[in-house]
Design a protein around this motif. Structure first.
Motif, short mmCIF file in Angstrom:
data_model
loop_
_atom_site.label_atom_id
_atom_site.label_comp_id
_atom_site.label_asym_id
_atom_site.label_seq_id
_atom_site.Cartn_x
_atom_site.Cartn_y
_atom_site.Cartn_z
N VAL A 185 0.83 -1.20 0.00
CA VAL A 185 0.00 0.00 0.00
C VAL A 185 0.87 1.25 0.00
N LEU A 186 1.96 1.22 0.76
CA LEU A 186 2.81 2.40 0.83
C LEU A 186 3.41 2.73 -0.53
N MET A 188 11.64 8.03 4.22
CA MET A 188 10.31 7.64 4.68
C MET A 188 10.04 6.17 4.35
N ILE A 189 10.53 5.72 3.21
CA ILE A 189 10.39 4.31 2.83
C ILE A 189 11.36 3.45 3.62
N LEU A 194 -3.78 -8.16 -2.04
CA LEU A 194 -4.92 -7.45 -1.46
C LEU A 194 -4.60 -5.97 -1.28
N GLY A 195 -3.36 -5.66 -0.94
CA GLY A 195 -2.98 -4.28 -0.66
C GLY A 195 -3.25 -3.31 -1.79
N HIS A 249 -10.81 7.38 -2.82
CA HIS A 249 -11.94 7.98 -2.11
C HIS A 249 -11.54 8.72 -0.83
N PHE A 250 -10.34 8.44 -0.31
CA PHE A 250 -9.93 9.04 0.95
C PHE A 250 -8.49 9.55 0.84
N ALA A 251 -8.05 10.24 1.88
CA ALA A 251 -6.68 10.75 1.91
C ALA A 251 -5.69 9.60 2.05
N TRP A 252 -4.40 9.88 1.75
CA TRP A 252 -3.38 8.83 1.79
C TRP A 252 -3.22 8.20 3.17
#
Length: 504
Positions: free
Chosen positions: A36-37, A58-59, A158-159, A169-172
């Motif tokens: 996901v990231l 960050m990663i 799945l991620g 639809h939403f923020a990160w």
């Protein structure tokens, strides 16, 4: 003498498999979180406008802290109880994930990812070592580990899909909240279904060894990142030298301690050490490839996060299927044959990307990722089982930690080496319009995501000019990175063919 009734035996067997289901939850969590990231990078870059170095840190900071602490946490689990450590880690990971979801700045997110690495280090060694103590029959354990290994692929599959829906639809920050619905069932069911296990004769917790393991990892990875970015210079090489010296001190201390944090005798077995190196090299190549693919699909080809995730699903499904199908094969064919053949399939996937270069489209990426999935899914199932089977049961936590350290160190090196090469290539190749402000030039000149963010505020003609240059600059390092991936996998083939010759 008393013998267990068939009903009791069946009940115990069923309980073991239900315990496996529960132990799959943290595995799914870690793999979903990583995938996901990668797909949230464009949104994070647009929202926080990090520098190229900040984006890489960050990663990297999560697997870096994770890798540095895995051996210590695996050893700690052997002493205080593997299930207990799993529950502590799950609680902390869930709470910090909520904090990461609402990070106001990139600096805050980097710190949150570091703390997630601390608690994540409690999760992974515990799951694999608990499997070692739960499944004493080797055939059952091989199948359980195959299912455990495919959990990474299932979570990765799945991620992107679930993450793609969330990101549309939403923020990160919503991608971090996926941890909550997976960890709550774990906290409720693990005390009921998963038996506690520990080393019956544990030594004391050696704080200097923990410090040395962290002090070995941090400067070594920092130096690798610096060499990839600035070349072979004294400031770049010095941290690597420091890390290696501290690593030697760590090994010497383990050899002197009566009950070491990490039993170095484990590495005398060719099956153990060879399987660890195979995992390290193959994961380094895979994660470096994912760093490029996730951004190429979204920022170059213009796919939505959901569509980009669906491109990778066939490859991730192939990874799951290959991991399960290799179990009966591994009973009859030596690992020194199975693992190299599987890795050669992965090498062909990297070669397809390298030969296509910047012209590769979503179909080509999908085919290449299927080849990667088949090879790595089969190879890592066999190598993980060898790692666990080669260690004594009482040292299962430490042995599992070594396996997980190879995974996470591979993730760090994949981003540090291949990711830094791509970033450096981008910086050198991108051509920025003269009309940009200093702030816009800095953001667009650091990362492709920054260029996309800046382009959204520019006139159409200038934006098109910037995006065209940025996309070509990003893809300029694709061929070199993919050939490095081929070289890493071929090196893993050589290691497997030689080090695993005596393994059965």
């Amino acid at each position: 003498m008393r013998t267990a009734s068939p009903t009791a035996s069946a009940s115990g067997s069923a309980r073991r498999w239900w315990a496996l289901v529960v132990l799959m939850l943290p595995v799914l969590l870690i793999s979903i979180d990583n995938t996901v990231l990668n797909f949230a990078l464009p949104a994070i870059s647009t929202a926080t406008r990090p520098s190229g170095t900040q984006l890489l840190w960050m990663i990297d900071i999560y697997p870096l802290v994770l890798a540095g602490l895995l051996v210590a946490m695996g050893s700690l689990g052997d002493r205080v109880g593997r299930r207990r450590l799993l529950l502590i880690g799950a609680t902390g990971f869930g709470l910090v994930s909520i904090g990461a979801a609402f990070s106001p700045t990139i600096e805050w997110l980097i710190v949150a990812r570091a703390v997630l690495g601390f608690f994540g280090a409690m999760l992974m060694p515990s799951t694999l070592s608990l499997l070692r103590s739960t499944f004493t029959d080797r055939d059952q354990r091989r199948l359980a580990i195959a299912i455990w290994a495919t959990g990474f692929a299932a979570g990765s599959a799945l991620g992107p899909v679930v993450g793609g829906i969330l990101l549309e639809h939403f923020a990160w920050g919503s991608v971090f909240l996926l941890a909550v619905p997976l960890l709550v069932p774990l906290l409720v069911l693990a005390p009921v279904l998963v038996p506690e296990s520990r080393d019956p004769h544990p030594g004391r917790i050696d704080v200097p060894s923990i410090g040395l393991s962290l002090a070995t990892m941090l400067p070594t990875v920092y130096g690798i990142k610096a060499i990839a970015q600035h070349g072979v210079t004294v400031p770049s090489v010095l941290p690597v030298v420091i890390g290696l010296v501290l690593g030697v001190l760590f090994v010497r201390r383990q050899l002197r301690l009566p009950v070491p944090m990490l039993d170095m005798s484990l590495f005398r077995a060719g099956a153990f050490s060879g399987a660890v190196v195979v995992n390290l090299l193959s994961v380094t190549a895979l994660v470096g490839c994912l760093f490029f693919i996730s951004q190429h699909l979204q920022l170059v080809l213009g796919l939505s996060p959901l569509s980009a995730g669906l491109v990778l699903v066939p490859g991730l499904a192939a990874m799951i299927i290959a991991g399960l199908l290799v179990v009966p094969i591994a009973r009859r064919v030596r690992p020194s044959r199975v693992v190299p053949l599987a890795l050669l399939v992965s090498a062909s996937g990297f070669a397809l990307i390298a030969l296509s270069g910047a012209t590769i489209d979503s179909v080509g990426i999908g085919i290449a990722f299927v080849l990667l999935g088949v090879g790595i899914g089969a190879a890592e199932t066999v190598s993980n089982e060898l790692i666990v089977a080669s260690a004594p049961a009482e040292k299962a936590g430490a042995a599992s930690a070594v396996s997980e350290t190879a995974y996470e160190l591979g993730a760090v090196l994949g981003t540090a080496i291949l990711g830094t090469i791509l970033t450096a290539s981008y910086r050198q190749a991108v051509q920025l319009p003269d009309t940009l402000t200093a702030a816009q030039q800095h953001a667009a000149g650091e990362t492709l995501g920054g260029a996309v963010s800046v382009a959204s505020d520019l006139p159409a003609e200038t934006a098109a000019e910037l995006l065209d240059s940025a996309r070509h600059a990003f893809d300029s390092g694709v061929g070199l990175s993919a050939w490095i991936g081929v070289a890493l996998v071929i090196a893993a083939v050589v290691v497997a063919a030689t080090a695993l010759r005596r393994a059965r």
